[in-house]
Write an enzyme that holds these catalytic residues in place. Sequence first.
Site, short mmCIF file in Angstrom:
data_model
loop_
_atom_site.label_atom_id
_atom_site.label_comp_id
_atom_site.label_asym_id
_atom_site.label_seq_id
_atom_site.Cartn_x
_atom_site.Cartn_y
_atom_site.Cartn_z
N ASP A 248 43.95 57.77 39.70
CA ASP A 248 45.06 57.00 39.16
C ASP A 248 46.26 57.02 40.10
OD1 ASP A 248 46.56 59.36 38.70
OD2 ASP A 248 45.64 59.62 36.73
N LYS A 270 47.62 53.08 36.66
CA LYS A 270 48.41 52.33 35.69
C LYS A 270 49.88 52.47 36.05
CE LYS A 270 45.29 53.60 31.88
NZ LYS A 270 44.67 54.81 32.45
N MET A 383 57.32 60.46 31.61
CA MET A 383 57.44 58.99 31.73
C MET A 383 58.65 58.48 30.96
SD MET A 383 53.35 58.38 31.10
CE MET A 383 53.40 59.55 29.73
#
Length: 459
Positions: A248, A270, A383
């Site tokens: 990722d 992502k 995040m």
Amino acid sequence: MRYFPFFHDLHNKCCLIVGGGTIALRKARLLIKAGARLRVVAPSVGPELQSLVAESGGECLFERYNEHHLDDAVLVISATDIDVVNEQVAGDCHRLRLPVNVVDNPSLCSIITPAIVDRSPLIIGVTSGGEAPVLARMVRSRLEAIFPSRYGLLGSLASRFREAVKARFSDGEQRRRFWEKTLQGPVAEQVFANNLEKAEQLMAQAIDQAGDDTLGEVYLVGAGPGDPDLLTFKALRLMQQAEVVLYDRLVSQPILELVRRDAERIYVGKKRDLHAVPQQDINQRLVDLAKQGKRVLRLKGGDPFIFGRGGEEIELLADNNVPFQVVPGITAASGCAAYSGIPLTHRDHAQSVRFVTGHLKEGSSDLPFNEMASANQTLVFYMGLVALPEICLKLISAGKDPKTPAALIERGTTPNHQVHIGDLETLPELVKNTEVHAPTLLIIGSVVALHSKLNWFDQ
């Protein structure tokens, strides 16, 4: 990488050494171990060096160097302390495109002789390109300790059974799997214990009993927050075994470089509101690849079970009876906080820590801010860059002191590690006026006040 490593077959081939002193003797000892036939040119040659030359079937020429001495040589080493001679040897070799090493003068070299760990048939060479030879020798010393002398016996055992394994497995991939499994299992343990007869018995049994692998395996591995030194030994081992890797966006390039060189690499990263591959497709691809007999590495930033959706991935594997292993990684909260001098718990500041996802769903958050407003706890938001203003505002609205220290850490544990310090009132405005790069981690609590005292990473 300026120098590309090669291993040169010197058996019964002429290697020229210009110089007859101690340095020339050291080089001769290495060359004769490789079976080279030595030619030494120097007005004076030490007795031990003369003996090595005779042992190799070579010749000593008690004269000054000239270009004719290069005839038939496949490798040249200039080991004199006379600059003009070294430059002449290097110039002649460069013109003839003949490999040359000038001791302690990398600018004149076309090849560099490495520090060697000899576990024949396993040979390990370490070089700094001539720029830091002491460092190369230090690394060699560590490798000497890691790889005991009996690794050579293990290599010899593998050599003796090589043709039998070829006959047993027609497919190269099956052979590689067999060797990787065998050379780090009971066979290897018997070799290291010097039980060579037992090791040969186990090797023969392994060949006879080996079946065709129709089902592969998935390794769900946490890559940590970015610094490759934070990987576990098990993670490194499985990274070197996998034939396919799905990785990722949070996996740093230095970590990706540690994956097996010939592994197929599939990017499934992502970004916010942009998924290269939907999660359900990732899950299914792991199943499909394993059913093709592949050993699949699912490499995820941080820890796969902390906001990494690793549980969803192995749940589908379990439903399809696909074997898997899970290797935890250092989660971003631990790594980023430690590298920023921010202890997540501290007797005088916080007796608990809460990990929270900072992703907003449809532009808003339904997190239990009233619970999170209590004192004596550290809040860590993963995040949380985009949601930072709302997170701070809602915590203040829930009763948390606006002057509560807060830190936004960007690209934690990497060379680009940055820490932005403020409080619930000031940090949103500070970040708004600063160029901040993802990935980020938000830490809120009085422990952040310790950053200036305990920070070691930027010192």
